[in-house]
Design a protein around this motif. Sequence first.
Motif, PDB file in Angstrom:
ATOM      1  N   ASP A 155      35.625  43.058  -2.436  1.00  0.00           N
ATOM      2  CA  ASP A 155      36.240  44.065  -1.585  1.00  0.00           C
ATOM      3  C   ASP A 155      37.758  43.950  -1.709  1.00  0.00           C
TER       4      ASP A 155
ATOM      5  N   PHE B 135      39.992  43.977   0.370  1.00  0.00           N
ATOM      6  CA  PHE B 135      40.588  43.131   1.391  1.00  0.00           C
ATOM      7  C   PHE B 135      39.664  41.973   1.738  1.00  0.00           C
TER       8      PHE B 135
ATOM      9  N   ALA C 239      38.630  38.207  -0.085  1.00  0.00           N
ATOM     10  CA  ALA C 239      39.260  36.893  -0.115  1.00  0.00           C
ATOM     11  C   ALA C 239      40.779  36.997  -0.275  1.00  0.00           C
TER      12      ALA C 239
ATOM     13  N   THR D 263      44.041  39.697   0.131  1.00  0.00           N
ATOM     14  CA  THR D 263      44.398  41.034   0.579  1.00  0.00           C
ATOM     15  C   THR D 263      45.464  41.575  -0.361  1.00  0.00           C
TER      16      THR D 263
ATOM     17  N   SER E  87      48.055  43.385   0.796  1.00  0.00           N
ATOM     18  CA  SER E  87      49.009  43.888   1.777  1.00  0.00           C
ATOM     19  C   SER E  87      50.326  44.267   1.121  1.00  0.00           C
ATOM     20  N   ASP E  88      50.798  43.466   0.183  1.00  0.00           N
ATOM     21  CA  ASP E  88      52.095  43.737  -0.424  1.00  0.00           C
ATOM     22  C   ASP E  88      52.108  45.092  -1.121  1.00  0.00           C
TER      23      ASP E  88
ATOM     24  N   VAL F  47      50.044  47.597  -0.541  1.00  0.00           N
ATOM     25  CA  VAL F  47      49.879  48.635   0.483  1.00  0.00           C
ATOM     26  C   VAL F  47      51.225  48.965   1.113  1.00  0.00           C
TER      27      VAL F  47
ATOM     28  N   ASN G 205      33.445  42.112   6.484  1.00  0.00           N
ATOM     29  CA  ASN G 205      34.529  41.937   5.510  1.00  0.00           C
ATOM     30  C   ASN G 205      35.473  43.135   5.472  1.00  0.00           C
TER      31      ASN G 205
ATOM     32  N   GLY H 100      39.101  43.554   6.989  1.00  0.00           N
ATOM     33  CA  GLY H 100      40.293  43.111   6.271  1.00  0.00           C
ATOM     34  C   GLY H 100      41.254  44.248   5.970  1.00  0.00           C
ATOM     35  N   CYS H 101      40.769  45.496   6.029  1.00  0.00           N
ATOM     36  CA  CYS H 101      41.623  46.640   5.711  1.00  0.00           C
ATOM     37  C   CYS H 101      42.771  46.793   6.690  1.00  0.00           C
TER      38      CYS H 101
ATOM     39  N   GLY I 252      44.751  44.481   7.539  1.00  0.00           N
ATOM     40  CA  GLY I 252      45.856  43.631   7.111  1.00  0.00           C
ATOM     41  C   GLY I 252      45.745  42.194   7.589  1.00  0.00           C
TER      42      GLY I 252
ATOM     43  N   GLN J  59      44.113  38.575   7.519  1.00  0.00           N
ATOM     44  CA  GLN J  59      43.439  37.812   6.476  1.00  0.00           C
ATOM     45  C   GLN J  59      42.058  37.354   6.935  1.00  0.00           C
ATOM     46  N   LEU J  60      41.027  37.670   6.160  1.00  0.00           N
ATOM     47  CA  LEU J  60      39.671  37.273   6.561  1.00  0.00           C
ATOM     48  C   LEU J  60      39.537  35.754   6.679  1.00  0.00           C
ATOM     49  N   TYR J  61      40.325  35.032   5.900  1.00  0.00           N
ATOM     50  CA  TYR J  61      40.346  33.569   5.984  1.00  0.00           C
ATOM     51  C   TYR J  61      40.548  33.085   7.420  1.00  0.00           C
TER      52      TYR J  61
ATOM     53  N   LEU K 285      53.536  38.847   7.257  1.00  0.00           N
ATOM     54  CA  LEU K 285      53.005  39.950   6.459  1.00  0.00           C
ATOM     55  C   LEU K 285      51.895  40.679   7.220  1.00  0.00           C
TER      56      LEU K 285
ATOM     57  N   MET L 123      51.792  44.673   8.325  1.00  0.00           N
ATOM     58  CA  MET L 123      50.631  45.536   8.105  1.00  0.00           C
ATOM     59  C   MET L 123      50.163  46.173   9.416  1.00  0.00           C
TER      60      MET L 123
ATOM     61  N   LEU M 133      51.739  49.351  10.656  1.00  0.00           N
ATOM     62  CA  LEU M 133      51.292  50.625  10.068  1.00  0.00           C
ATOM     63  C   LEU M 133      50.293  51.319  10.985  1.00  0.00           C
TER      64      LEU M 133
END
Lengths: 261, 261
Positions: free
Chosen positions: A84, A86, A88, A90, A92-93, A95, B115, B118-119, B121, B123-125, B233, B237, B240
């Motif tokens: 996907d 976004f 593992a 992303t 972002s930069d 975007v 998942n 994550g869109c 912005g 981080q899923l981590y 970051l 995001m 936005l």
Amino acid sequence: MLYFIGLGLGDAKDITVKGLEIVKQCSRVYLEAYTSILTVGKDALEEYYGRELILADRDMVEQEADEILKGADVSDVAFLVVGDPFGATTHSDLVLRAVNAGIQYRVIHNASIMNAVGCCGLQLYNFGETVSIVFWTDTWRPESFCDKIKKNRDLGMHTLCLLGEGRKIYEPPRFMTVSQAAEQLLEITICVGLARVGAEDQVIRAGTLRQLASCDLGGPLHSMIVTGHLHPLEVDMLRLSAATPDSLQDLRMTDSSTYTS
Amino acid sequence: MLYFIGLGLGDAKDITVKGLEIVKQCSRVYLEAYTSILTVGKDALEEYYGRELILADRDMVEQEADEILKGADVSDVAFLVVGDPFGATTHSDLVLRAVNAGIQYRVIHNASIMNAVGCCGLQLYNFGETVSIVFWTDTWRPESFCDKIKKNRDLGMHTLCLLGEGRKIYEPPRFMTVSQAAEQLLEITICVGLARVGAEDQVIRAGTLRQLASCDLGGPLHSMIVTGHLHPLEVDMLRLSAATPDSLQDLRMTDSSTYTS
């Protein structure tokens, strides 16, 4: 329009119908080439999509973003990402650069390892922070991931360990295997190794760390889960993937602290 | 073979190419009908896939599993799930029944809210345990999700809150909105509301809980993230998607505790 399109985890046909339609009508199509790999290469994707793909490595995305964004305000540009967009990693930069340049963007989602690990039977609800395990060297042995795994376990949470590729410039990609990651972990506990999730030849193996250290799960990509509190139904599912026939048979008796329903 | 096929999050074309090919050649195709919804209904899916779909509600999957599995040892049966088959809800029970009956199964993964968030912005981590927020009633006001959110925040982790539909038998589906979830949360902090992720009309709004409580993000499905430690970051995001033009402008000054790089 700048399209971020997820390719999923297996082969060329794991793109969504919507994503494929967009790829076919974009003026340029980039393939992100640094965070993950499919089971098939660039050539197979180009043939199936019927489009030439421009490889975008980390340097290009960071240093030549303007090149990627060029003309995306008046035509359509696609940026393909394994998994996907976004997941593992992303984007972002890219975007933010697009938005600042007045370029609209849209995301076409797909499966990533962050949700597809659910196929092993552990509930995604019960995962804590995801960690990365990188190759240790003689002079660099980061251990922060151990603390994070311990914190997750203290809370009864599973931990997904993404296995670092440790690639350096001018070196071929080097993907860590589940076996290597297991050797690097100190604590003995129940883990799940996953290789090539979503592909025809995916492999899932559950066992103790010691067992997984001697398991060969084949080619990349590998991921590993360090389990937290296990629900009885999760144990039943993990037995389907036991590293050895009797790997998890004694789980109820030997690890009762993690087995209360 | 029993195929578990993820449909993604938007409309009929969010199925993968591989998934669509399998749907077209299966002898029976079930559509799981209780955990989530697409932006289009069963009729639109049937027309696009060119197949009749058998609705499988929770009762059917639990009580008539044998009916679903019938003949799957000699022919192919598909079980369609919105999102990913092992996303927010797993289908462990059906998997285990199939395996015990000697029926092979395969999973075709797709994006899920686990998942695709994550869109926004974040981080899923950095997500901790996922929580569910259900409709409170006069006599039932579960607050355990607050403890989990607090634990995640103590560790600097974001929390994805899945918003319960609170459906009861013989009642029409009732999906909780981001506005309703925000009203039910007590602590004031930076949250992100997401509606219809992956669909044409997806909406993302970031702001304080109080701001989100008065945001109308439209039709279902809604999800909400309670943020933990925010990376610079991530803040860029989130701006936005600010709920109001100046929602997150003061974030560095007013919430310095969550903003160290």
